[in-house]
Design an enzyme around this catalytic site. Structure first.
Site, PDB file in Angstrom:
ATOM      1  CG  HIS A  54      -0.429   0.049   2.530  1.00  0.00           C
ATOM      2  ND1 HIS A  54       0.413  -0.919   3.052  1.00  0.00           N
ATOM      3  CD2 HIS A  54      -0.563   0.980   3.507  1.00  0.00           C
ATOM      4  CE1 HIS A  54       0.751  -0.592   4.285  1.00  0.00           C
ATOM      5  NE2 HIS A  54       0.180   0.566   4.578  1.00  0.00           N
ATOM      6  CG  HIS A  56      -0.029   4.250   4.803  1.00  0.00           C
ATOM      7  ND1 HIS A  56      -0.784   3.441   5.624  1.00  0.00           N
ATOM      8  CD2 HIS A  56      -0.860   5.248   4.395  1.00  0.00           C
ATOM      9  CE1 HIS A  56      -2.010   3.937   5.716  1.00  0.00           C
ATOM     10  NE2 HIS A  56      -2.085   5.023   4.976  1.00  0.00           N
ATOM     11  CG  ASP A  58       4.789   2.931   7.478  1.00  0.00           C
ATOM     12  OD1 ASP A  58       3.914   3.430   6.761  1.00  0.00           O
ATOM     13  OD2 ASP A  58       4.541   2.052   8.315  1.00  0.00           O
ATOM     14  CG  HIS A  59       4.097  -0.017   4.342  1.00  0.00           C
ATOM     15  ND1 HIS A  59       4.046  -1.337   4.753  1.00  0.00           N
ATOM     16  CD2 HIS A  59       3.650   0.714   5.389  1.00  0.00           C
ATOM     17  CE1 HIS A  59       3.578  -1.383   5.990  1.00  0.00           C
ATOM     18  NE2 HIS A  59       3.320  -0.156   6.397  1.00  0.00           N
ATOM     19  CG  HIS A 112      -4.067  -0.056   6.658  1.00  0.00           C
ATOM     20  ND1 HIS A 112      -4.024   0.427   7.941  1.00  0.00           N
ATOM     21  CD2 HIS A 112      -2.903   0.341   6.074  1.00  0.00           C
ATOM     22  CE1 HIS A 112      -2.876   1.090   8.119  1.00  0.00           C
ATOM     23  NE2 HIS A 112      -2.186   1.047   6.998  1.00  0.00           N
ATOM     24  CG  ASP A 131       0.584  -1.430   7.753  1.00  0.00           C
ATOM     25  OD1 ASP A 131       1.493  -2.247   7.974  1.00  0.00           O
ATOM     26  OD2 ASP A 131       0.763  -0.194   7.766  1.00  0.00           O
ATOM     27  CG  HIS A 169       3.908  -1.920  11.361  1.00  0.00           C
ATOM     28  ND1 HIS A 169       4.672  -0.805  11.595  1.00  0.00           N
ATOM     29  CD2 HIS A 169       3.158  -1.631  10.271  1.00  0.00           C
ATOM     30  CE1 HIS A 169       4.392   0.119  10.688  1.00  0.00           C
ATOM     31  NE2 HIS A 169       3.466  -0.354   9.865  1.00  0.00           N
TER      32      HIS A 169
HETATM   33 FE    FE Z   1       2.630   0.712   8.159  1.00  0.00          FE
HETATM   34 ZN    ZN Z   2       0.019   1.546   6.557  1.00  0.00          ZN
END
Ligand code: FE
Ligand code: ZN
Length: 253
Positions: A54, A56, A58-59, A112, A131, A169
């Site tokens: 996805h 985001h 942090d990905h 998400h 996530d 995570h």
């Molecule tokens: Fe994340």
């Molecule tokens: Zn995420």
């Protein structure tokens, strides 16, 4: 399949996989360039594909620099093409794709985010869930509905029990506390608690889990459990209502 777990940022996991036959290398959800590049440059010296579950940050944080350095192709969900940095290959729901001889299927699992996908390597019995499904938990619902997230988890739940789950995570410890609070008599959960504590004591990832394990212990996959319904004081509620309640409680846990 060779698989490396790369701890990134605070509590993210990126994953490197290699097809042993062709030598092709892919990374799933590179959070950042530095940490990911360290292991790629030491171990493989190449990166054929970047897979994003996805959009985001942090990905996808490592997308741009990794692509520039290794001339990799970036894969993500086609309908999210505007949000996946530098995307090259637009995946559709259920689309199959080869990383060398390794084949994965794209599972569309919104909730998400509206364009969240998982990568399911059926032969290897491995799924990367981003996530959406965590060990003993699930992602927050940012863009989808409760029903969408519930259905997405149901889809993951239907994979073979011995499928290994690699998620985005390391949230397992906090998730465990929440599960124990609402399902304290679950013997599988108590067993899992010991395993998790051992791993964390040795500073090891609690990942991977398995589908079978999660069905036995993750309360978000156990919305039909009468003990959980009882603990919530919602004896006659539907499974979706239970899921909704659990997700709301977890948001402020
Ligand atoms: Fe994340
Ligand atoms: Zn995420």
């Amino acid at each position: 399949m060779n698989l490396d777990i790369i701890p990134c940022l605070n509590d993210n996991y990126s994953y490197l996989i290699q097809d042993k036959h062709s030598g092709k290398v892919a990374i799933i959800d590179p959070s950042e360039f530095g940490t990911c590049n360290d292991i790629i440059s030491q171990k493989y010296k190449k990166l054929d594909f970047i897979l994003n579950t996805h959009h985001h940050i942090d990905h996808v944080g490592g997308n741009k620099e990794l692509k520039k350095k290794y001339n990799s192709k970036i894969l993500g969900f086609g309908k999210d093409k505007k949000r996946i940095p530098e995307i090259d290959i637009l995946l559709e729901e259920n689309q199959e794709f080869y990383v060398g001889d390794l084949i994965f299927k794209t599972l569309f699992i919104p909730g998400h985010t509206s364009g969240h996908i998982a990568f399911f390597f059926e032969k290897e019995k491995v799924v990367f869930t981003g996530d959406t499904l965590f060990s003993l938990g699930c992602g927050r619902i940012f863009e989808g509905s409760y029903k969408q997230m519930f259905d997405s988890l149901k889809k993951i739940k239907s994979l073979p029990g011995d499928t290994k789950i690699y998620c985005g995570h390391e949230y397992t410890k906090n998730n465990l506390k929440f599960c124990l609070k609402l399902n304290p008599n679950n013997i599988y959960l108590k067993d899992k608690e010991k395993v998790i504590e051992e791993k964390l004591k040795d500073k090891k990832p609690t990942i991977p889990s398995t589908i079978k394990d999660e069905i036995q212990t993750n309360i978000f996959l156990r919305c039909d459990d009468l003990d959980i319904k009882d603990a919530l004081n919602l004896k006659n509620a539907s499974d979706l209502e239970i899921f909704t309640k659990l997700r709301d409680l977890k948001d402020s846990f």
